[in-house]
Design a protein around this motif. Structure first.
Motif, PDB file in Angstrom:
ATOM      1  N   GLY B  14       0.815  -1.207   0.000  1.00 48.02           N
ATOM      2  CA  GLY B  14       0.000   0.000   0.000  1.00 48.02           C
ATOM      3  C   GLY B  14       0.846   1.254   0.000  1.00 48.02           C
ATOM      4  N   GLN B  15       1.856   1.258   0.812  1.00 49.28           N
ATOM      5  CA  GLN B  15       2.747   2.414   0.894  1.00 49.28           C
ATOM      6  C   GLN B  15       3.473   2.632  -0.417  1.00 49.28           C
ATOM      7  N   GLU B  16       3.942   1.545  -1.024  1.00 51.61           N
ATOM      8  CA  GLU B  16       4.653   1.667  -2.302  1.00 51.61           C
ATOM      9  C   GLU B  16       3.717   2.224  -3.381  1.00 51.61           C
ATOM     10  N   LEU B  17       2.469   1.777  -3.310  1.00 56.70           N
ATOM     11  CA  LEU B  17       1.459   2.271  -4.236  1.00 56.70           C
ATOM     12  C   LEU B  17       1.266   3.779  -4.065  1.00 56.70           C
ATOM     13  N   ILE B  18       1.175   4.216  -2.842  1.00 54.04           N
ATOM     14  CA  ILE B  18       0.984   5.643  -2.572  1.00 54.04           C
ATOM     15  C   ILE B  18       2.176   6.450  -3.064  1.00 54.04           C
ATOM     16  N   ARG B  19       3.372   5.917  -2.844  1.00 50.64           N
ATOM     17  CA  ARG B  19       4.577   6.603  -3.329  1.00 50.64           C
ATOM     18  C   ARG B  19       4.519   6.793  -4.840  1.00 50.64           C
ATOM     19  N   ILE B  20       4.119   5.752  -5.545  1.00 56.04           N
ATOM     20  CA  ILE B  20       4.044   5.850  -7.001  1.00 56.04           C
ATOM     21  C   ILE B  20       2.938   6.812  -7.425  1.00 56.04           C
ATOM     22  N   LEU B  21       1.769   6.666  -6.804  1.00 53.60           N
ATOM     23  CA  LEU B  21       0.637   7.533  -7.174  1.00 53.60           C
ATOM     24  C   LEU B  21       0.938   9.007  -6.888  1.00 53.60           C
ATOM     25  N   MET B  22       1.665   9.269  -5.807  1.00 51.40           N
ATOM     26  CA  MET B  22       2.008  10.660  -5.457  1.00 51.40           C
ATOM     27  C   MET B  22       2.813  11.359  -6.552  1.00 51.40           C
ATOM     28  N   ARG B  23       3.575  10.595  -7.323  1.00 46.98           N
ATOM     29  CA  ARG B  23       4.400  11.203  -8.377  1.00 46.98           C
ATOM     30  C   ARG B  23       3.852  10.895  -9.769  1.00 46.98           C
ATOM     31  N   GLU B  28      -4.502  11.985  -8.649  1.00 50.30           N
ATOM     32  CA  GLU B  28      -4.639  12.728  -7.403  1.00 50.30           C
ATOM     33  C   GLU B  28      -5.153  11.732  -6.355  1.00 50.30           C
ATOM     34  N   ILE B  29      -4.468  11.648  -5.225  1.00 49.97           N
ATOM     35  CA  ILE B  29      -4.900  10.708  -4.189  1.00 49.97           C
ATOM     36  C   ILE B  29      -6.001  11.356  -3.350  1.00 49.97           C
ATOM     37  N   VAL B  30      -7.140  10.681  -3.298  1.00 45.85           N
ATOM     38  CA  VAL B  30      -8.278  11.214  -2.556  1.00 45.85           C
ATOM     39  C   VAL B  30      -8.191  10.789  -1.089  1.00 45.85           C
ATOM     40  N   THR B  31      -8.172   9.492  -0.865  1.00 45.43           N
ATOM     41  CA  THR B  31      -8.252   8.984   0.507  1.00 45.43           C
ATOM     42  C   THR B  31      -7.276   7.841   0.725  1.00 45.43           C
ATOM     43  N   VAL B  32      -6.652   7.856   1.902  1.00 46.08           N
ATOM     44  CA  VAL B  32      -5.831   6.721   2.312  1.00 46.08           C
ATOM     45  C   VAL B  32      -6.563   6.013   3.449  1.00 46.08           C
ATOM     46  N   GLY B  33      -6.995   4.809   3.165  1.00 42.88           N
ATOM     47  CA  GLY B  33      -7.729   4.060   4.179  1.00 42.88           C
ATOM     48  C   GLY B  33      -6.798   3.150   4.967  1.00 42.88           C
ATOM     49  N   SER B  34      -6.934   3.167   6.274  1.00 45.65           N
ATOM     50  CA  SER B  34      -6.182   2.244   7.119  1.00 45.65           C
ATOM     51  C   SER B  34      -6.901   2.109   8.446  1.00 45.65           C
ATOM     52  N   ARG B  35      -7.331   0.911   8.715  1.00 51.54           N
ATOM     53  CA  ARG B  35      -8.028   0.673   9.963  1.00 51.54           C
ATOM     54  C   ARG B  35      -7.069   0.824  11.153  1.00 51.54           C
ATOM     55  N   SER B  36      -5.893   0.230  11.018  1.00 49.27           N
ATOM     56  CA  SER B  36      -4.951   0.195  12.150  1.00 49.27           C
ATOM     57  C   SER B  36      -4.413   1.579  12.510  1.00 49.27           C
ATOM     58  N   TYR B  37      -4.310   2.461  11.525  1.00 50.52           N
ATOM     59  CA  TYR B  37      -3.681   3.754  11.791  1.00 50.52           C
ATOM     60  C   TYR B  37      -4.655   4.920  11.619  1.00 50.52           C
ATOM     61  N   ALA B  38      -5.938   4.620  11.683  1.00 47.77           N
ATOM     62  CA  ALA B  38      -6.939   5.661  11.478  1.00 47.77           C
ATOM     63  C   ALA B  38      -6.670   6.856  12.392  1.00 47.77           C
ATOM     64  N   GLY B  39      -6.736   8.036  11.820  1.00 48.63           N
ATOM     65  CA  GLY B  39      -6.528   9.241  12.602  1.00 48.63           C
ATOM     66  C   GLY B  39      -5.086   9.715  12.634  1.00 48.63           C
ATOM     67  N   GLN B  40      -4.180   8.881  12.187  1.00 52.93           N
ATOM     68  CA  GLN B  40      -2.774   9.286  12.172  1.00 52.93           C
ATOM     69  C   GLN B  40      -2.380   9.838  10.805  1.00 52.93           C
ATOM     70  N   LYS B  41      -1.487  10.816  10.847  1.00 51.03           N
ATOM     71  CA  LYS B  41      -0.942  11.327   9.584  1.00 51.03           C
ATOM     72  C   LYS B  41      -0.111  10.233   8.924  1.00 51.03           C
ATOM     73  N   PHE B  42      -0.280  10.087   7.636  1.00 48.88           N
ATOM     74  CA  PHE B  42       0.483   9.067   6.919  1.00 48.88           C
ATOM     75  C   PHE B  42       1.983   9.310   7.082  1.00 48.88           C
ATOM     76  N   SER B  43       2.378  10.580   7.115  1.00 46.10           N
ATOM     77  CA  SER B  43       3.809  10.900   7.233  1.00 46.10           C
ATOM     78  C   SER B  43       4.354  10.654   8.640  1.00 46.10           C
ATOM     79  N   ASP B  44       3.464  10.419   9.607  1.00 45.52           N
ATOM     80  CA  ASP B  44       3.952  10.022  10.933  1.00 45.52           C
ATOM     81  C   ASP B  44       4.240   8.518  10.979  1.00 45.52           C
ATOM     82  N   ILE B  45       3.555   7.787  10.134  1.00 47.13           N
ATOM     83  CA  ILE B  45       3.799   6.341  10.059  1.00 47.13           C
ATOM     84  C   ILE B  45       5.020   6.076   9.186  1.00 47.13           C
TER      85      ILE B  45
END
Lengths: 346, 346, 346, 346
Positions: B14-23, B28-45
């Motif tokens: 998932g993270q690798e996918l986001i890295r590719i999609l970001m560039r 344009e990335i709309v939503t990043v879904g994650s049950r385990s990290y809900a509420g956390q900034k993606f860049s904090d993970i």
């Protein structure tokens, strides 16, 4: 399109440079120079270029390259570039030198630390030290750019705001830096063999590494003083990345958030410097990118400040910064072609 | 711009996918879904996204995402996607599922190998197996794409030309594959701890790995037969990369250059498949890229052919191929945003 | 005390041998021979011997060594030992050769695979193949012992019980083996540089590795037939360890527990062969020890048996087995000085 | 034979201890205590013990163990041992505690740094700090030994001669230490996952690591002063080893050879401390051994001394030193069972 050539393209820094230039939207690679691999296809040396690049390595004549290139990158052992570059060449092309020959302004210091004669005292004055964040204006108009060393880039960016604001005792600086094995280059030496450096760590050239005077020179620009610092590099069993911890005694009491603000302000316009706040930098978050991550810590028990800096030694510490310099010189958006997100886990 | 969302964005794929999609220039990335990290900034993970991305992870409701996204990527453990995806959702958005739920056409085989009930038999028929090089035409019009597994991609591409041309005894196939540790995912298990897998190699699930029936299904399409092959995966102490050696008995005598020509012809229009000729593939030359490198060897002493395939398990084996599928679906140049040169040494 | 000398003591196998001999209760090291490091203290080459060993490397004259040593170990590149060893020398000392010169009984096969002339056809007949578990009785009385190769030891021990009991189609054997980088020796080659092999895996010399005929020779002793097998080695990014997977077609139906019993019986008196039952061997559990771990798997879907073997390439695959041979020759308890428990995690 | 038991035997330090005790000529292992793995065979948890050890892990009652053991080793998280050990137990057996509970003499400092209450103030006074080289006489008669921490052992041995001889400004000490990942223990945490720490380096707990007051306490014994030092640990991608660089300002001018002599004299009777002269210590030369290697460097440019110390964190930094302590207590030759030569390359 900018016509670019690389001399010394088969070392690790040279290869990384070629990889970046190959995907740079404004660049066309003219010639790849390599004495050791002349006549061989670049993709036979580096299999990652299979089907991607057809260049054959050539014994490059810099005069010819100067005629047909807008910029020539040099990625050579020290002592060679200073013989190659001449006024005549600089009238025809821009030179970005990834080596050490034009970094130190004081020729005595160069000859002392590099234990060799310098062949080009006149151009030494003209050369601009290519640490983009600190010398952008000079870089813009430069013909000859001395791209900084890897340890150097990380260390100077870590300490500059403190020295400029006179917050530390300049004579107390200790830099304890750690580098991946690509920092030792691609040359065959026993100590770079897999089973010799895997699963082990060592310090080397304690107080004697050639990046020491480079850091002293650049930090000295902020306070006008001559001073000495203690720099210790380490070899870490990983391919890439530099982590540098800089220690210094605080001369004034300052809270951590004040210090963080001061850094934020200093680097407010710098895309490639990231302040990581309470999270300390780790090389994994910069590897494969052109960022320099900086974290700050104050130890009130001993009145020390600790600055943690992290870069990718082959990108911000070499090829990435070289392209950043090129972008500045050719008036492109500074992040063109080098706006990578660190790939993880890789 | 294509509006894309990712559910399960905090695993390694998932993270690798986001890295590719970001560039990716068209996404344009709309939503990043994650049950385990809900509420956390993606860049904090993931600290590599510091200053780059401001998304906060959300407990994603696929219905909402379907409304506001042109494509939704699922990067979830098996058994979840088949519950999530419905006809209603597919009327609103494209689904590219990086998991296993829609890969196997025969529901009995799925339930047997995954030891669980399948929740979505009807959509199973519609789903297109997203191995771009083999099913491009079907992918173009698909609403639901089952992105292949990592071992699978490498193995099928290695063997397809031989099976199609009926050159090997289909019942003699043995695949001995080796994967880096990211292949085991980001979940915390003892065997993925650094000191448990560093400096050691092991085989696991010999003959029992779930990618086995996937390879059998796809190769079976070429010759219409049911058959069984023996697949053995290994865990190798490195972050990334898959190397798969496929062994089979030749049914006809064929010279190595003939065989190479046959592969060249089979893959003549495929940008992301590289035939390496006499040099055998190594994972370092594909790591960080979307390429599948293939090398061929004939052992006349034993009448075997050996096919060596190499991919980056998180790119061609997961996120890169998912984006390649997206590019096909949205009629973009297939290599848009994934035309990486392997970074080396990294 | 047994007086022992080592010629070629500064390679990885030689050094490991010296480490074992230094702590062997019945051995005194007389001379360490090394052409490349003659005149240097052994502890200056290998820092682990600091304060432990005062030997200085010498250009060893094997005749002199034979006079003053009860046993001389040779750890040399192929082609040298066969010139060194003579009848005269064997009348004075025992020779344990860790190299390849005396392993292959058929001189044509040697000259074909090693692409060089053999210099000592007469002694070739006398030499005993030093795989302790299979040739103990001959070893006991031998003057000249050919210590087996690393891949070889692991492969032969894995397959011997099956071949002996005629349970597999001898012509179906495929061995897919993986080795750590010390297997490539200490010589400086580009491909053994840290950043060239770290974080990557590759196969090499597919079907062409010189250990192939050695395995064929030894397995052939069990069934009297000439046959060919397919052997593929890999380079894995770790210092030590070999994992070999041997695949073969079963000629009879056999249950896994029957097969396990058959192996148990075959190796019932062998201290250094461990059958791991349902847990498959991993190199971490044998690294630093003289054990060969063996696991068994039957794949009924394809009628294959898979044998997983693991050893430490420098111990059971070289120095440890050499000392095991010495213990047999000098009538010591076979495990004297080599009864190590694998150190973990290391 | 000394009857020994281990409580907490399934962590990395506990396992290493068991490995050493299993081959110690004067020891018999009575019980292996492990709450997490109670009822499991030790060799099922650690495959290296296959065929070697039949012990089954037990939930150990320390009172019972005290009755049947001459010595009980505790390898537990902090806060547990201080509850377990009582006067009654110490009347029956010797306790060697590898944890932190009895190391700090000042209970306030303990409670402050460990953020927990201490449960055993009375025994704290009796406990002897088990750094063998400094407290041998007290250890000999001790009933309760607090085995030092890994970073601590390396740092104290590095600095003791300088502090004792009053050659450095005690307030200038900075220790920059680097550890392999086994230092983080076997507990499952995200940051110890292979792909999270492989190929990256980070500093952590800068100025806040719990080994800090332990080093201050022990160095303070030499000069009677309270003082603070700055200690920074790093996580390095390797299994084992600690390299600690200690920096301090010299208070007197001293030549490097004088300094080397002073260290030689200080450690002249210490088998397990090696002074490496002009070669700086590297972890590879101590890994798998009980040695502490020390190298010295004077930087006249900045008037600093740099001490480089290297140990194996699980041996001299834990299990090896615990056995060294046991040997002293039971009046054995101090190196019995721990006189290993570092295995290389491993």
């Amino acid at each position: 399109m900018i016509k670019a050539s690389v001399i010394g393209g088969t070392g690790y820094a040279g290869q990384e440079l070629i990889r970046i230039l190959m995907r740079h939207p404004e660049v066309e690679i003219v010639t790849v120079g390599s004495r050791s691999y002349a006549g061989q296809k670049f993709s036979d040396i580096y299999g990652n270029y299979e089907n991607i690049m057809n260049h054959v390595c050539e014994v490059a004549d810099i005069k010819e390259l100067a005629e047909k290139s807008d910029v020539v990158f040099l990625a050579l052992p020290h002592g060679i570039a200073s013989k190659m570059v001449t006024e005549e060449i600089l009238m025809q092309t821009k030179i970005i030198d990834l080596g050490a020959d034009f970094r130190l302004k004081d020729i005595d210091i160069y000859e002392d630390w590099y234990n060799t004669e310098h062949h080009n005292k006149s151009l030494l004055k003209e050369a601009v030290y290519g640490l983009c964040e600190l010398h952008r204006d000079d870089i813009r108009d430069a013909r000859l750019i001395a791209n900084p060393g890897c340890y150097t880039t990380c260390s100077i960016l870590s300490l500059a705001p403190l020295v400029k604001n006179d917050l530390i005792d300049i004579n107390s600086i200790i830099i304890d830096a750690k580098s991946g094995v690509t920092g030792a280059g691609r040359g065959m030496v026993q100590t770079s063999m897999y089973s010799e450096c895997n699963e082990s760590i060592k310090a080397y050239k304690i107080g004697e590494h050639r990046h020491t005077p480079e850091i002293e020179q650049e930090l000295g620009l902020f306070n006008g003083k001559n001073f000495n610092l203690l720099f210790t590099p380490h070899l870490v069993p990983m391919n890439r990345g530099i982590l540098a911890l800089s220690y210094a005694t605080l001369t004034k009491s300052i809270a951590i958030n004040e210090l963080q603000e001061l850094y934020k302000d200093f680097y407010k316009d710098e895309y490639f410097v990231r302040l990581t706040g309470d999270r300390m930098p780790e090389t994994r978050w910069v590897k494969g990118s052109n960022y320099c991550d900086i974290g700050l810590k104050i130890d009130t028990r001993t009145n020390h400040v600790v600055i943690v800096g992290a870069i990718d030694n082959l990108i911000k510490g070499a090829a990435g910064q070289a392209v950043q310099n090129m972008n500045i010189v050719f008036d492109l958006d500074e992040k063109t072609g080098i706006d990578f997100i660190a790939d993880f886990p890789i």
